[in-house]
Write an enzyme that holds these catalytic residues in place. Structure first.
Site, short mmCIF file in Angstrom:
data_model
loop_
_atom_site.label_atom_id
_atom_site.label_comp_id
_atom_site.label_asym_id
_atom_site.label_seq_id
_atom_site.Cartn_x
_atom_site.Cartn_y
_atom_site.Cartn_z
N SER A 47 0.84 -1.21 0.00
CA SER A 47 0.00 0.00 0.00
C SER A 47 0.87 1.24 0.00
O SER A 47 2.01 1.22 0.47
CB SER A 47 -0.87 0.02 1.25
N TYR A 57 -2.49 -0.82 10.47
CA TYR A 57 -2.58 -1.18 9.06
C TYR A 57 -1.28 -0.80 8.32
O TYR A 57 -0.70 -1.62 7.59
CB TYR A 57 -3.77 -0.47 8.43
P1 NAD Z 1 -11.83 -5.52 -0.46
O1 NAD Z 1 -12.51 -5.41 0.85
O2 NAD Z 1 -12.68 -5.55 -1.66
O3 NAD Z 1 -10.88 -6.79 -0.48
C1 NAD Z 1 -10.24 -7.29 0.67
C2 NAD Z 1 -10.58 -8.75 0.76
O4 NAD Z 1 -9.81 -9.35 1.79
C3 NAD Z 1 -12.04 -9.02 1.14
O5 NAD Z 1 -12.86 -9.08 0.00
C4 NAD Z 1 -11.94 -10.36 1.85
O6 NAD Z 1 -12.32 -11.40 0.99
C5 NAD Z 1 -10.47 -10.52 2.16
N1 NAD Z 1 -10.31 -10.80 3.59
C6 NAD Z 1 -10.29 -9.91 4.61
N2 NAD Z 1 -10.15 -10.57 5.78
C7 NAD Z 1 -10.08 -11.90 5.48
C8 NAD Z 1 -9.96 -13.09 6.26
N3 NAD Z 1 -9.83 -13.03 7.60
N4 NAD Z 1 -9.96 -14.27 5.62
C9 NAD Z 1 -10.08 -14.34 4.26
N5 NAD Z 1 -10.18 -13.25 3.47
C10 NAD Z 1 -10.19 -12.05 4.09
O7 NAD Z 1 -10.81 -4.29 -0.51
P2 NAD Z 1 -9.54 -3.99 -1.46
O8 NAD Z 1 -9.28 -2.56 -1.26
O9 NAD Z 1 -9.70 -4.53 -2.81
O10 NAD Z 1 -8.38 -4.77 -0.70
C11 NAD Z 1 -7.47 -5.64 -1.35
C12 NAD Z 1 -6.06 -5.36 -0.86
O11 NAD Z 1 -5.67 -4.08 -1.30
C13 NAD Z 1 -5.92 -5.36 0.66
O12 NAD Z 1 -4.72 -6.03 1.01
C14 NAD Z 1 -5.79 -3.89 0.98
O13 NAD Z 1 -5.06 -3.67 2.16
C15 NAD Z 1 -5.04 -3.41 -0.25
N6 NAD Z 1 -5.09 -1.97 -0.48
C16 NAD Z 1 -6.28 -1.33 -0.71
C17 NAD Z 1 -6.29 0.03 -0.93
C18 NAD Z 1 -7.57 0.78 -1.18
O14 NAD Z 1 -7.54 2.02 -1.17
N7 NAD Z 1 -8.67 0.13 -1.41
C19 NAD Z 1 -5.09 0.75 -0.93
C20 NAD Z 1 -3.90 0.08 -0.70
C21 NAD Z 1 -3.90 -1.29 -0.48
#
Ligand code: NAD
Ligand code: MG
Length: 303
Positions: A195, A208
Site C-alpha cells: 500500500s 494497518y
Molecule cells: P476488499 O474489501 O474488496 O478486499 C479485501 C478482501 O480481503 C475481502 O474481500 C476479503 O475477501 C479478504 N479478507 C479480509 N479478511 C479476510 C480473512 N480473515 N480471511 C479471508 N479473506 C479475508 O478491498 P480492497 O481494497 O480490494 O483490498 C485488497 C487489498 O488491497 C488489501 O490487502 C488492501 O489492504 C489493499 N489496499 C487497498 C487500498 C484501497 O484504497 N482500497 C489501498 C492500498 C492497499
C-alpha cells in the site's frame, strides 16, 4: 463504468484525471468486510472493460480476497488472459463471489470458490492445497486479502484489533507461501498487495500501515530467497482505491465523500486500474522484475 467506454470519437487519449468516477462519493457504511454489491457507486473491477490477449494462457492462479475490489479486478483480468482462477474470501462475502462466478462462467472461464477465514493457519494452508488440487497445479499466488480499520488515537487501538490486523494481513502470507512452494515451478510468480501506507502512512492507520510495511519487507526478502528457484516475487502498492475496505471502517465515514481527491490526479482509483499491473507481474513479460514494489497511486510517491 470507465469513461473510456463512453468515448466513441476518434480521440484515443484519455485524461487520467477524468478516466473514472470523479464526483464526491455518497456517505455510506457497512460492517466489515462488506459486500460491494451494496456500495454506491459499485467499484469498477473491469467487468465490462477488461479485454485479455492470452498473456496468461494455461496458468493456474490463486487470488486471496478475490471476491471484491482489487482482487476481483485481478481475477477478471487473469481469467480473460486465459488463466484458471481460484479465489479466497470470507463466507459473509458469498454474494460478491457468486456474481463473479456467474460473470466468468458465462464467459466459459474456470473459477473455483474457496471461502474461509485465513487468520486460521489450517484454513490458509488448506486453501492453497485445494486451489492446487482443483486447478491441477499452481503458477501464480496473489496474496491480496487484507483488512483496515481507522483509529484516530493510539490509546483507542485495542489489542484485539492489533492482533486481527496482523493476523489477517501478515501471517497468512507466510503459511500460504510455505504450502505453495512444492507446487511452484521456475516461472511461477508470487504477488503481494502492499500500500501507499507503507511509504506515506496516514496517522489514523498505525496498525494497518505497519502491516503494509511488513508486506513490502516480506516481498523483498522472499524475492531474494526464491530467485534461485526461478520464482519471482513482487508487490503492488495501491493508493486510495474505491473498494469495500474503505466503507467498512477503513476510513472514518466523514472522509468518504472526498476519498482519493487529495492525490495529484485528484480522484480515487478504481480496482480496474490495478489489474494490468498484476497481469504484468504474473506474465513472462516481467521476467527480469523481482523484489519490486510497484505503486499505482494516482501520483503519490512509493519510495
Ligand atoms: P476488499 O474489501 O474488496 O478486499 C479485501 C478482501 O480481503 C475481502 O474481500 C476479503 O475477501 C479478504 N479478507 C479480509 N479478511 C479476510 C480473512 N480473515 N480471511 C479471508 N479473506 C479475508 O478491498 P480492497 O481494497 O480490494 O483490498 C485488497 C487489498 O488491497 C488489501 O490487502 C488492501 O489492504 C489493499 N489496499 C487497498 C487500498 C484501497 O484504497 N482500497 C489501498 C492500498 C492497499
Ligand atoms: Mg470482499
Amino acid at each position: 463504468m470507465s469513461k473510456k467506454q463512453d468515448n466513441n470519437s476518434t480521440e484515443t487519449l484519455v485524461d487520467p484525471r477524468k478516466a473514472y468516477y470523479t464526483d464526491d462519493f455518497p456517505r455510506q457504511r457497512q460492517e466489515a468486510p462488506g459486500v460491494e454489491e451494496k456500495m454506491t457507486p459499485k467499484p469498477d473491477a473491469g467487468e465490462r472493460s477488461y479485454r485479455g490477449s492470452g498473456r496468461l494462457r494455461g496458468r493456474k492462479a490463486l487470488i486471496t480476497g478475490g471476491d471484491s475490489g482489487i482482487g476481483r479486478a485481478v481475477a477478471i483480468a487473469y481469467a480473460r488472459e486465459g488463466a484458471d482462477v481460484a479465489i479466497g474470501y470470507l463466507p459473509s462475502e458469498q454474494q460478491d463471489a457468486d456474481t463473479l462466478r456467474t460473470l466468468l462462467e458465462e464467459e466459459k472461464r474456470r473459477i473455483e470458490l474457496l471461502p474461509g477465514d485465513i487468520r486460521d493457519e489450517e484454513v490458509s494452508r488448506e486453501s492453497v492445497r485445494r486451489a492446487a488440487e482443483k486447478l491441477g497445479g499452481l503458477d501464480i499466488l496473489v496474496l491480496n486479502a487484507g483488512m483496515q480499520q481507522a483509529v484516530k488515537h493510539i490509546e483507542d487501538l485495542t489489542t484485539e484489533q492489533l492482533r486481527r490486523t496482523f493476523e489477517t494481513n501478515v501471517y497468512p502470507m507466510f503459511w500460504m507461501v510455505q504450502e505453495a512452494l512444492p507446487c511452484l515451478r521456475p516461472g511461477a510468480s508470487i504477488i503481494t498487495t502492499s500500500s501507499i501506507e507503507a511509504f506515506e502512512p496516514s496517522p489514523i492507520l498505525l496498525d494497518y500501515a505497519a502491516t503494509k510495511s511488513a508486506i513490502a519487507g516480506f516481498t523483498r526478502a522472499l524475492a531474494k530467497q526464491l530467485a534461485d528457484k526461478g520464482i519471482r516475487v513482487n508487490s503492488v502498492a495501491p493508493g486510495p482505491v474505491w473498494t469495500a475496505l474503505q466503507v467498512t471502517g477503513g476510513q472514518p465515514p466523514e472522509k468518504i465523500p472526498e476519498f482519493g481527491q487529495s492525490t495529484p490526479l485528484g480522484r480515487a482509483g478504481q480496482p480496474a486500474e490495478l489489474a494490468s499491473v498484476y497481469v504484468f507481474l504474473a506474465s513472462e513479460e516481467s521476467s527480469f522484475v523481482s523484489a519490486q514494489v510497484i505503486g499505482v497511486t494516482g501520483g503519490r510517491l512509493t519510495y
